[in-house]
Design an enzyme around this catalytic site. Structure first.
Site, PDB file in Angstrom:
ATOM      1  N   GLU A  97      31.201  46.985  42.501  1.00 42.60           N
ATOM      2  CA  GLU A  97      32.806  47.275  43.177  1.00 42.60           C
ATOM      3  C   GLU A  97      32.209  48.482  44.221  1.00 42.60           C
ATOM      4  O   GLU A  97      32.738  48.321  45.101  1.00 42.60           O
ATOM      5  CB  GLU A  97      33.555  48.126  41.654  1.00 42.60           C
ATOM      6  CG  GLU A  97      33.774  46.841  41.042  1.00 42.60           C
ATOM      7  CD  GLU A  97      34.826  46.293  41.178  1.00 42.60           C
ATOM      8  OE1 GLU A  97      35.753  46.230  42.471  1.00 42.60           O
ATOM      9  OE2 GLU A  97      35.941  44.808  41.005  1.00 42.60           O
ATOM     10  N   TRP A 105      37.016  41.323  47.581  1.00 40.95           N
ATOM     11  CA  TRP A 105      36.647  41.443  46.386  1.00 40.95           C
ATOM     12  C   TRP A 105      35.902  39.416  46.433  1.00 40.95           C
ATOM     13  O   TRP A 105      34.273  39.349  45.690  1.00 40.95           O
ATOM     14  CB  TRP A 105      36.578  40.997  45.009  1.00 40.95           C
ATOM     15  CG  TRP A 105      36.299  40.666  43.602  1.00 40.95           C
ATOM     16  CD1 TRP A 105      36.339  39.784  42.731  1.00 40.95           C
ATOM     17  CD2 TRP A 105      34.912  41.357  43.620  1.00 40.95           C
ATOM     18  NE1 TRP A 105      35.353  39.871  42.172  1.00 40.95           N
ATOM     19  CE2 TRP A 105      34.942  40.948  42.308  1.00 40.95           C
ATOM     20  CE3 TRP A 105      34.382  42.417  43.613  1.00 40.95           C
ATOM     21  CZ2 TRP A 105      33.626  41.169  40.796  1.00 40.95           C
ATOM     22  CZ3 TRP A 105      33.170  43.301  42.725  1.00 40.95           C
ATOM     23  CH2 TRP A 105      33.388  41.995  41.870  1.00 40.95           C
ATOM     24  N   TYR A 120      37.061  32.632  38.525  1.00 43.89           N
ATOM     25  CA  TYR A 120      36.874  34.262  38.030  1.00 43.89           C
ATOM     26  C   TYR A 120      37.875  35.262  37.202  1.00 43.89           C
ATOM     27  O   TYR A 120      38.155  35.581  36.165  1.00 43.89           O
ATOM     28  CB  TYR A 120      36.773  35.360  39.421  1.00 43.89           C
ATOM     29  CG  TYR A 120      36.261  36.279  39.419  1.00 43.89           C
ATOM     30  CD1 TYR A 120      35.634  37.080  37.841  1.00 43.89           C
ATOM     31  CD2 TYR A 120      37.552  37.768  39.350  1.00 43.89           C
ATOM     32  CE1 TYR A 120      35.060  38.670  38.298  1.00 43.89           C
ATOM     33  CE2 TYR A 120      37.201  38.728  39.184  1.00 43.89           C
ATOM     34  CZ  TYR A 120      36.377  39.098  39.179  1.00 43.89           C
ATOM     35  OH  TYR A 120      36.024  41.057  38.463  1.00 43.89           O
TER      36      TYR A 120
END
Length: 185
Positions: free
Chosen positions: A43, A51, A21
């Site tokens: 988010e 995350w 990522y």
């Protein structure tokens, strides 16, 4: 022959998914309105979590939320909310699910009025990525964007969430000095 060591931002060295990522997505400027909205919604789901949790569930989120098609999501009903609350593949928070549906409706209203969501997002930096210091968790700019998103009715868009989103979509480049992506994003 030894393999070359790659230096990344410290947060990205925890596992291969986070590394991938970081290496291919985080901090790369996103101009696609739908993708900017999807990332903002994800988010919001991250609030109170990491995350890494959201990233591991991202494909399940996409399946559950019709590929984050704002037109489809805006039409979700109570039946859809119940379906989502039963989906173990996503974060099952009624408030966050309802915020995503409302966010889709706001996105669509903006588009219908001729206000492109991408143009809106990038207007705060005159369309150019800005350099962060790699240490901040919020900034006055994130606070201003958060305030405007809230004024429009978005939820789960506090300054810290907005700053994380700005980093993710490349509005701010916050790769740490020494990271191979520093100044490359």
């Amino acid at each position: 022959m030894t393999a070359k060591t790659v230096t990344r931002c410290a947060w990205a060295s925890s596992d291969p998914l986070m590394e991938a990522y970081h290496d291919t997505e985080w901090g790369v400027p996103v101009r696609d309105a739908r993708m900017l909205w999807e990332t903002l919604m994800l988010e919001g789901f991250q609030a109170g979590l990491s995350w890494q949790v959201i990233l591991r569930k991202r494909e399940a989120f996409r399946a559950a939320f019709a590929g984050f098609d704002p037109v489809a999501v805006a039409a979700f009903t109570e039946k859809d909310i119940q379906r989502l609350l039963a989906d173990a593949g996503i974060v099952r928070s009624r408030a966050k699910i309802e915020a995503t549906i409302a966010g889709a409706q706001i996105f669509n209203t903006m588009q219908a009025r001729g206000e492109d969501f991408s143009g809106f997002c990038w207007s705060f930096t005159e369309g150019k990525p800005i350099r962060g210091d790699g240490k901040a968790t919020t900034t006055p700019l994130a606070e201003a964007i958060s305030k405007e998103l809230k004024r429009r009715g978005f939820k789960f868009v506090g300054p810290t969430i907005v700053y994380a989103w700005m980093q993710a979509v490349g509005i701010v480049d916050d790769h740490a000095p020494g990271c191979f992506r520093h100044r490359a994003a």
